[in-house]
Design an enzyme around this catalytic site. Structure first.
Site, PDB file in Angstrom:
ATOM      1  N   GLU A  97       0.781  -1.152   0.150  1.00 50.78           N
ATOM      2  CA  GLU A  97       0.236  -0.121   0.073  1.00 50.78           C
ATOM      3  C   GLU A  97       0.685   1.310  -0.078  1.00 50.78           C
ATOM      4  O   GLU A  97       0.542   2.004  -0.611  1.00 50.78           O
ATOM      5  CB  GLU A  97      -0.871   0.002   1.348  1.00 50.78           C
ATOM      6  CG  GLU A  97      -1.795  -1.109   1.408  1.00 50.78           C
ATOM      7  CD  GLU A  97      -1.142  -2.003   2.460  1.00 50.78           C
ATOM      8  OE1 GLU A  97      -1.831  -2.704   3.204  1.00 50.78           O
ATOM      9  OE2 GLU A  97       0.057  -2.489   2.417  1.00 50.78           O
ATOM     10  N   CYS A 123      -1.950  -3.357   7.610  1.00 49.54           N
ATOM     11  CA  CYS A 123      -1.530  -3.150   9.015  1.00 49.54           C
ATOM     12  C   CYS A 123      -2.141  -2.017   9.688  1.00 49.54           C
ATOM     13  O   CYS A 123      -2.764  -1.219   8.808  1.00 49.54           O
ATOM     14  CB  CYS A 123      -0.238  -3.341   9.124  1.00 49.54           C
ATOM     15  SG  CYS A 123       0.932  -1.806   8.466  1.00 49.54           S
ATOM     16  N   CYS A 126      -0.697   1.004   7.777  1.00 47.97           N
ATOM     17  CA  CYS A 126      -1.185   1.330   6.501  1.00 47.97           C
ATOM     18  C   CYS A 126      -2.528   1.832   6.471  1.00 47.97           C
ATOM     19  O   CYS A 126      -2.988   2.503   5.702  1.00 47.97           O
ATOM     20  CB  CYS A 126      -1.005   0.209   5.681  1.00 47.97           C
ATOM     21  SG  CYS A 126       0.716  -0.389   5.049  1.00 47.97           S
TER      22      CYS A 126
END
Length: 164
Positions: A97, A123, A126
């Site tokens: 990302e 995560c 991100c």
């Protein structure tokens, strides 16, 4: 366009039915292909940012430009026995990302209102980037051991769709 029993889209062309993927499946397939560029020894991840059915940016997890890749120097996280989903700062790679967002920024592409297709749940780091980039929807294929990420996305009103 109609979905058949397999969940695929079908269209009639000259009275002949053809089978093709629906948009979510199409862009997830592209994210899977993007992931094949990853040099991560633990997991290959791909991301595609889309707006109005047009791809804006792609990214995969790997070392920053000019740095040695994990497949060349080994995995620091493996050497230190760091579990997945923890201590993200102890990795030489950027997440898929992050690379997609940086690619968009480098080329002056606005991601506000876009959809992110990614091969695994983001995560929490991100997730915060997704929120601030103005991404309105994410479509994910796999899970990731970071409950904060889903909480942040939900709180920010980002639609999350999980696909198999």
């Amino acid at each position: 366009m109609k979905k058949n029993q397999k969940g695929k889209c079908t269209a009639e062309k000259n009275a002949k039915k053809i089978e093709r993927p629906c948009w979510d499946e199409y862009f997830l397939n592209i994210a899977n292909l993007v992931a094949t560029r990853s040099t991560c020894l633990r997991r290959q991840v791909g991301a595609v940012v889309v707006k109005d059915k047009q791809m804006l940016a792609t990214g995969y997890n790997g070392a920053p430009m000019g740095l040695a890749h994990c497949d060349e120097v080994g995995c620091m996280r493996e050497k230190l026995n760091i579990p997945s989903g923890e201590r993200h700062e102890l990795c030489r790679a950027l997440h898929a990302e992050q690379n997609a967002f940086l690619q968009a920024a480098k080329h002056g592409v606005n991601l506000n209102g876009a959809t992110l297709y990614i091969t695994i749940q983001p995560c929490s780091i991100c997730a915060k980037m997704i929120i601030n980039a103005g991404i309105k929807k994410i479509v994910i294929k796999g899970s990731y051991p970071d409950g904060f990420a889903l909480k942040f996305l939900s709180e920010a009103g980002v639609e999350v769709t999980a696909k198999k």
